[in-house]
Scaffold this motif. Structure first.
Motif, mmCIF file in Angstrom:
data_model
loop_
_atom_site.group_PDB
_atom_site.id
_atom_site.type_symbol
_atom_site.label_atom_id
_atom_site.label_comp_id
_atom_site.label_asym_id
_atom_site.label_seq_id
_atom_site.Cartn_x
_atom_site.Cartn_y
_atom_site.Cartn_z
ATOM 1 N N LEU A 43 5.646 0.174 -1.561
ATOM 2 C CA LEU A 43 5.273 -0.336 -0.239
ATOM 3 C C LEU A 43 6.018 -1.641 0.006
ATOM 4 C CD1 LEU A 43 1.401 0.183 -0.472
ATOM 5 C CD2 LEU A 43 2.957 1.506 0.965
ATOM 6 N N SER A 44 6.488 -1.819 1.239
ATOM 7 C CA SER A 44 7.179 -3.076 1.521
ATOM 8 C C SER A 44 6.196 -4.243 1.429
ATOM 9 C CB SER A 44 7.859 -3.024 2.889
ATOM 10 O OG SER A 44 6.933 -2.674 3.879
ATOM 11 N N THR A 45 4.901 -3.951 1.603
ATOM 12 C CA THR A 45 3.884 -5.015 1.509
ATOM 13 C C THR A 45 3.696 -5.490 0.065
ATOM 14 O OG1 THR A 45 2.257 -3.237 1.426
ATOM 15 C CG2 THR A 45 2.443 -4.425 3.500
ATOM 16 N N PRO A 70 -5.303 7.813 -8.107
ATOM 17 C CA PRO A 70 -5.692 6.407 -8.015
ATOM 18 C C PRO A 70 -6.502 6.068 -6.757
ATOM 19 C CG PRO A 70 -3.278 6.679 -7.982
ATOM 20 C CD PRO A 70 -3.886 8.007 -7.741
ATOM 21 N N TYR A 71 -6.764 7.051 -5.923
ATOM 22 C CA TYR A 71 -7.444 6.746 -4.650
ATOM 23 C C TYR A 71 -8.967 6.818 -4.783
ATOM 24 C CZ TYR A 71 -2.991 6.448 -2.442
ATOM 25 O OH TYR A 71 -1.731 6.024 -2.116
ATOM 26 N N VAL A 131 -8.028 -1.288 -3.084
ATOM 27 C CA VAL A 131 -6.605 -0.920 -2.995
ATOM 28 C C VAL A 131 -6.429 0.595 -2.865
ATOM 29 C CG1 VAL A 131 -4.377 -1.074 -4.140
ATOM 30 C CG2 VAL A 131 -6.005 -2.902 -4.405
ATOM 31 N N GLN A 169 -1.636 -4.210 -5.891
ATOM 32 C CA GLN A 169 -1.903 -3.684 -4.545
ATOM 33 C C GLN A 169 -1.131 -2.417 -4.191
ATOM 34 O OE1 GLN A 169 -2.983 -5.970 -1.258
ATOM 35 N NE2 GLN A 169 -4.669 -6.530 -2.573
ATOM 36 N N HIS A 172 4.622 -3.824 8.673
ATOM 37 C CA HIS A 172 5.121 -3.040 7.533
ATOM 38 C C HIS A 172 4.992 -1.537 7.742
ATOM 39 C CE1 HIS A 172 6.143 -6.172 4.667
ATOM 40 N NE2 HIS A 172 5.162 -6.856 5.207
ATOM 41 N N ALA A 198 11.181 3.022 -3.825
ATOM 42 C CA ALA A 198 11.879 3.377 -2.590
ATOM 43 C C ALA A 198 12.281 2.204 -1.679
ATOM 44 C CB ALA A 198 11.058 4.410 -1.818
ATOM 45 N N PRO A 199 11.439 1.176 -1.466
ATOM 46 C CA PRO A 199 11.880 0.116 -0.542
ATOM 47 C C PRO A 199 12.739 -0.958 -1.206
ATOM 48 C CG PRO A 199 9.618 -0.280 -1.216
ATOM 49 C CD PRO A 199 10.054 0.955 -1.930
ATOM 50 N N VAL A 244 -0.556 1.697 -5.383
ATOM 51 C CA VAL A 244 -1.017 2.755 -6.285
ATOM 52 C C VAL A 244 -0.073 3.968 -6.292
ATOM 53 C CG1 VAL A 244 -3.450 2.073 -6.303
ATOM 54 C CG2 VAL A 244 -2.655 3.615 -4.533
ATOM 55 N N HIS A 245 1.122 3.814 -5.734
ATOM 56 C CA HIS A 245 2.115 4.893 -5.844
ATOM 57 C C HIS A 245 2.593 4.932 -7.303
ATOM 58 C CE1 HIS A 245 2.522 4.328 -1.452
ATOM 59 N NE2 HIS A 245 2.975 5.561 -1.429
ATOM 60 N N PRO A 269 14.151 1.267 3.429
ATOM 61 C CA PRO A 269 14.593 -0.023 2.915
ATOM 62 C C PRO A 269 15.454 -0.788 3.924
ATOM 63 C CG PRO A 269 15.042 1.723 1.329
ATOM 64 C CD PRO A 269 14.561 2.389 2.571
#
Ligand code: B12
Lengths: 212, 200
Positions: free
Chosen positions: A149-151, B150-151, B115, A98, B95, A179-180, A100-101, B78
């Motif tokens: 993503l934090s998710t 990826p998008y 996604v 989930q 989030h 990053a998170p 895509v970074h 964070p």
């Protein structure tokens, strides 16, 4: 003694042409590959990482430097495969389900490769089962997960559970970042380690496998 | 009926600028007259550390007084929740802004569906150049492709009081080489979570 300054500067400034020319020159002079990697690329990318952390450069500059290193790695990779190079370990890396970074993950993959590891990059949006499958297939020493993503951080825990359920958790070290992600989170989900950037990822990976 | 802890105690709502139009639309100050809203610039998101420092300064300013402070932010750096605990402030659950504007169920469904979804909302559309194009150097084809490889689609989250931004959203989607879909935000999730937090 070879002066790596021109090479490191070229990588630092994302100057692909100059970096490639310098790498060719260093190879022609018969320099040791690992020395070129350590003193040329890893040293340069470490500086890039530090500048990014200090907010002196931003993502595009980092991408340009990474591109320069990537092009040089093309020249070096065939020499790895010739056989006079012993891999430091097998790493399976990917951005978790989930998410895509992939810029940070690509950098970590490249730096690990530069640091002497054999890297299988599963890309983005990697489901726990896929990590498990690949770890088994290539007999990985380290599985490296990235989340931005934090998710999606929870998918790191899911992957660790999947490794446990597959009975291979104790055969592979788990390294996480993004990053998170924090050191505390790594402890919470029982990962073996966390690294805040690509430079320290190489150091941590070596430590995990007991390599100096 | 809810019992308010202290209806005379001022409540500071420190919010990301992305929620400016949502809060103008919801008019929470009407039902909560002690509520004071302050916005911080939304482009701080590119540099989470800077966002942390700016927010920290803003919060320290409110803590000196006998006021309650509530944060309308996602987990944009964070340990955001620990940061809020440390400053003795409450955070709206969520989030990131796109999830909060859509509601968590709708957001999850969208992500399950595809996604590779990149979100646009009013603030980002209106300031795309400053918030995204320039800092990320998206005008360079190679960089843009590396970022958006990826998008698969762009979703414009349209808010009730948005002007007609569809043509601009279409242009941005074209620029990114992706098809555009539109989803309407109704703020039900955002309103509920905010009110829950304010009316402790
Ligand atoms: C660039 C970026 C993007 C690019 C991504 C391009 C790409 N292909 O990766 C684009 C613009 C496309 C993008 C999209 C989105 N993004 Co974004 N993005 C960023 C940003 C600004 C920088 C990330 C980055 O690439 N940094 C550069 C790299 C080099 O650093 P890094 O990723 O941190 O990696 C380093 C370390 O973390 C570490 N590391 C990374 N992985 C690993 C793995 C291991 C094993 C180890 C050891 C170390 C390690 O080493 C790396 C190198 O030093 C961050 C904010 C920030 N500054 O972190 C937001 C951020 C991650 N994005 C965010 C969001 C919300 C989104 C979107 C939802 C926005 C939208 N409009 O739709 C989408 C995601 C949609 C989706 N479907 O997933 C939020 C996430 C918030 C949250 N609560 O989760 C952030 C934090 C911004 C914010 N402050 O709110 N994003």
């Amino acid at each position: 003694m070879y002066d790596f300054k021109i090479l490191t500067e070229a990588v630092l400034h994302g100057d692909v042409q100059k970096a490639v020319a310098e790498t060719e020159g260093a190879l022609e002079k018969g320099l040791d590959i690992q020395e070129i990697l350590n003193k040329g690329f890893i040293a340069a990318m470490d500086q890039v990482g530090q500048k990014y952390s200090r907010g002196q450069i931003f993502v595009p500059e980092m991408l340009r430097s990474a591109r320069a290193m990537k092009e040089c790695m093309r020249l070096i990779r065939p020499l790895f495969e010739k056989g006079d190079f012993i891999s430091k370990g097998m790493v399976v890396i990917g951005t978790v389900k989930q998410d895509v970074h992939d810029i940070g993950k690509n950098l970590v993959a490249m730096m690990l490769e530069g640091g002497g590891f054999t890297v299988t990059d599963l890309g983005v949006e990697v489901a726990p089962e896929k990590f498990v499958h690949k770890v088994r297939e290539v007999k990985a020493d380290i599985v490296a997960m990235s989340a931005l993503l934090s998710t999606t951080m929870a998918a790191m825990r899911e992957t660790i559970v999947a490794l446990q359920e597959a009975g291979i958790r104790d055969q592979v070290k788990v390294m996480i970042g993004g990053a998170p992600v924090t050191e505390q989170f790594a402890l919470d989900i029982k990962a073996d380690s966390y690294a805040p950037d690509a430079g320290s990822a190489v150091i941590v990976a070596r430590k995990l496998l007991g390599i100096s | 009926m809810r019992v308010y802890s202290d209806i005379t105690r001022p409540i500071n709502l420190i919010a990301c600028g992305v929620f400016r139009s949502a809060l103008a639309y919801l008019k929470l100050e009407k039902s909560h007259p002690t509520l004071r809203v302050r916005f911080l610039p939304s482009n701080l998101h590119l540099q989470p550390q800077e966002l942390r420092n700016t927010l920290s300064k803003a919060l320290n300013g409110t803590l000196m007084k006998n006021e309650r402070t509530v944060c309308l932010y996602g987990s944009c750096f964070p340990d955001f929740s620990d940061f809020c605990d440390h400053h003795g402030v409450d955070k709206v659950p969520g989030h990131h802004c796109f999830q909060m504007l859509l509601g968590s169920k709708r957001y999850d469904n969208i992500m399950k569906e595809m996604v590779g979804t990149y979100f646009l909302e009013r603030d980002l559309i209106l300031h795309f150049d400053k918030y995204c194009l320039e800092p990320l150097a998206l005008q360079e084809d190679e960089i843009r492709r590396a970022f958006f490889k990826p998008y698969r689609r762009v979703i414009y989250i349209r808010q009730p009081a948005d002007p007609d931004l569809v043509p601009q959203a279409e242009e941005l989607a074209r620029f990114l080489g992706l098809p555009l879909k539109i989803r309407d935000a109704n703020y039900s999730y955002l309103k509920q979570t905010l009110v829950n937090l304010i009316e402790v």
